[in-house]
Write a protein that holds these residues in place. Structure first.
Motif, PDB file in Angstrom:
ATOM      1  N   MET A 185     -26.799  23.369 -24.643  1.00 29.06           N
ATOM      2  CA  MET A 185     -26.394  24.361 -25.635  1.00 29.06           C
ATOM      3  C   MET A 185     -24.992  24.888 -25.357  1.00 29.06           C
ATOM      4  O   MET A 185     -24.138  24.952 -26.247  1.00 29.06           O
ATOM      5  CB  MET A 185     -27.400  25.513 -25.658  1.00 29.06           C
ATOM      6  N   ALA A 186     -24.737  25.261 -24.110  1.00 32.94           N
ATOM      7  CA  ALA A 186     -23.431  25.819 -23.758  1.00 32.94           C
ATOM      8  C   ALA A 186     -22.325  24.791 -23.928  1.00 32.94           C
ATOM      9  O   ALA A 186     -21.235  25.102 -24.426  1.00 32.94           O
ATOM     10  CB  ALA A 186     -23.455  26.334 -22.323  1.00 32.94           C
ATOM     11  N   ALA A 187     -22.585  23.553 -23.530  1.00 37.42           N
ATOM     12  CA  ALA A 187     -21.573  22.502 -23.663  1.00 37.42           C
ATOM     13  C   ALA A 187     -21.275  22.220 -25.130  1.00 37.42           C
ATOM     14  O   ALA A 187     -20.136  21.931 -25.499  1.00 37.42           O
ATOM     15  CB  ALA A 187     -22.043  21.229 -22.958  1.00 37.42           C
ATOM     16  N   HIS A 188     -22.297  22.306 -25.977  1.00 40.61           N
ATOM     17  CA  HIS A 188     -22.083  22.096 -27.412  1.00 40.61           C
ATOM     18  C   HIS A 188     -21.227  23.210 -27.998  1.00 40.61           C
ATOM     19  O   HIS A 188     -20.296  22.963 -28.777  1.00 40.61           O
ATOM     20  CB  HIS A 188     -23.431  22.020 -28.133  1.00 40.61           C
ATOM     21  N   ILE A 189     -21.516  24.456 -27.616  1.00 39.59           N
ATOM     22  CA  ILE A 189     -20.705  25.582 -28.084  1.00 39.59           C
ATOM     23  C   ILE A 189     -19.266  25.408 -27.631  1.00 39.59           C
ATOM     24  O   ILE A 189     -18.317  25.575 -28.413  1.00 39.59           O
ATOM     25  CB  ILE A 189     -21.277  26.916 -27.562  1.00 39.59           C
ATOM     26  N   ALA A 190     -19.083  25.057 -26.362  1.00 37.78           N
ATOM     27  CA  ALA A 190     -17.729  24.896 -25.819  1.00 37.78           C
ATOM     28  C   ALA A 190     -16.976  23.778 -26.534  1.00 37.78           C
ATOM     29  O   ALA A 190     -15.781  23.907 -26.824  1.00 37.78           O
ATOM     30  CB  ALA A 190     -17.808  24.609 -24.319  1.00 37.78           C
ATOM     31  N   ALA A 191     -17.663  22.674 -26.825  1.00 38.05           N
ATOM     32  CA  ALA A 191     -17.012  21.554 -27.504  1.00 38.05           C
ATOM     33  C   ALA A 191     -16.552  21.963 -28.900  1.00 38.05           C
ATOM     34  O   ALA A 191     -15.435  21.631 -29.325  1.00 38.05           O
ATOM     35  CB  ALA A 191     -17.966  20.363 -27.587  1.00 38.05           C
ATOM     36  N   GLU A 192     -17.392  22.692 -29.612  1.00 39.47           N
ATOM     37  CA  GLU A 192     -16.996  23.127 -30.956  1.00 39.47           C
ATOM     38  C   GLU A 192     -15.872  24.141 -30.895  1.00 39.47           C
ATOM     39  O   GLU A 192     -14.961  24.117 -31.749  1.00 39.47           O
ATOM     40  CB  GLU A 192     -18.207  23.696 -31.694  1.00 39.47           C
ATOM     41  N   ARG A 193     -15.895  25.036 -29.899  1.00 39.28           N
ATOM     42  CA  ARG A 193     -14.818  26.008 -29.768  1.00 39.28           C
ATOM     43  C   ARG A 193     -13.503  25.320 -29.443  1.00 39.28           C
ATOM     44  O   ARG A 193     -12.432  25.832 -29.759  1.00 39.28           O
ATOM     45  CB  ARG A 193     -15.158  27.033 -28.684  1.00 39.28           C
ATOM     46  N   ALA A 194     -13.576  24.149 -28.812  1.00 38.82           N
ATOM     47  CA  ALA A 194     -12.363  23.389 -28.471  1.00 38.82           C
ATOM     48  C   ALA A 194     -11.881  22.528 -29.630  1.00 38.82           C
ATOM     49  O   ALA A 194     -10.859  21.851 -29.511  1.00 38.82           O
ATOM     50  CB  ALA A 194     -12.628  22.510 -27.253  1.00 38.82           C
ATOM     51  N   GLY A 195     -12.623  22.533 -30.751  1.00 36.51           N
ATOM     52  CA  GLY A 195     -12.173  21.819 -31.942  1.00 36.51           C
ATOM     53  C   GLY A 195     -12.832  20.487 -32.189  1.00 36.51           C
ATOM     54  O   GLY A 195     -12.437  19.762 -33.109  1.00 36.51           O
TER      55      GLY A 195
END
Length: 294
Positions: free
Chosen positions: A260-270
């Protein structure tokens, strides 16, 4: 923009791991560790590794275990100023036993978090992070260790109306608590195949069917995982599925939180939707293989 609120359980994880296959009554050699844990904490630790700034909203006792836990959180780069510290409630704990064949058993003692109730939300409802008249507009990661009543309040609260709300159950046993977020159609849900079945009161053969079932019940957007099999991310406009890398599994506790956290981070990175799903699966694989630190 790097700030993400992590709301839910922050506690001590006591994990016993053995390289042996285990069953009920097994008595085998292994290792026992104590680490900062809890769903919100696990999410926050992964977010911090990706350079984001997790802000913790949880309940931690003013006992020695709580002081040690808060210090550990700060050392990991988390904002702890908004934690609710109770004089009367002890710091929560989680205990699990894992064997070569996966999770054998676990007990989550999150009674203090449940007893604290809406006190942990005061920074969002009465400031300084926001209030009903000026709701928090950033990303919020919320876990299902809160009571059903409090989750229902959050689902309807104006204080959460502007947030990018990401929600995960703490375990299959608490999956039903997320029903308010299926119905209200505002949150992104992160569940595994079993949890999706519980929420839909059905059984699904794969994650794509499970995602379709959740969307049919009113969910806005869902991500459904199934261990080493294909995972699916979907909303009413698109559906993406991907198979995680095959790795040697050395641990399982915290894998879903890492995803979940990695998915959020990936989307926040574009990252785009398909790429974000792939990156999250890669991160979860690194975690269960032991390559990513606890």
């Amino acid at each position: 923009m790097s700030e993400i609120l992590c709301i839910g359980s922050v506690l001590w994880d006591i994990i016993g791991r053995s390289a042996s296959h285990m069953r009920q009554g097994s008595d085998v050699p292994g290792r026992i560790t104590r680490l900062p844990g809890g769903v919100a904490m696990n999410i926050a630790m992964t977010l911090a590794r990706f350079g984001l700034r997790p802000v913790l909203l949880s309940a931690i006792g003013r006992d020695p275990e709580g002081d040690e836990l808060v210090a550990a959180c700060r050392g990991l780069g988390m904002e702890t100023a908004h934690l609710y510290r109770s004089d009367d409630l002890p710091t929560d704990r989680y205990m699990a036993v894992e064997g070569a064949n996966g999770l054998i058993a676990a007990i989550a003692d999150a009674h203090s978090l449940e007893a604290a109730g809406d006190k942990i939300l005061r920074p969002l409802t009465t400031g300084p992070l926001g209030h009903a008249g000026a709701p928090y507009a950033g990303c919020i990661a919320l876990d299902g260790n809160l009571t059903r009543a409090l989750l229902e309040t959050i689902a309807a609260s104006p204080a959460f109306s502007a947030a990018d709300l990401r929600v995960a159950p703490a375990s299959p046993g608490k999956a039903e608590r997320l029903q308010p977020f299926v119905a209200h159609g505002r949150a992104t849900l992160y569940v595994n195949l079993e949890e999706a079945g519980i929420l839909c009161q059905s059984e699904f053969a794969d994650t794509e069917r499970a995602a379709a079932g959740l969307l049919a019940r009113g969910a806005r957007r869902v991500l459904v995982t199934d261990g080493g099999r294909a995972a699916t991310e979907a909303d009413c406009d698109a559906c993406h599925s991907a198979v995680p890398p095959q790795v040697l599994v050395t641990r399982v506790t915290g894998a879903g939180d890492t995803f979940m956290a990695a998915h959020i981070a990936a989307e926040r990175a574009g990252a785009g939707r398909a790429a974000a799903l792939e990156e999250a699966l890669q991160a979860a694989a690194r975690y269960v293989s032991g390559e990513m630190p606890s």
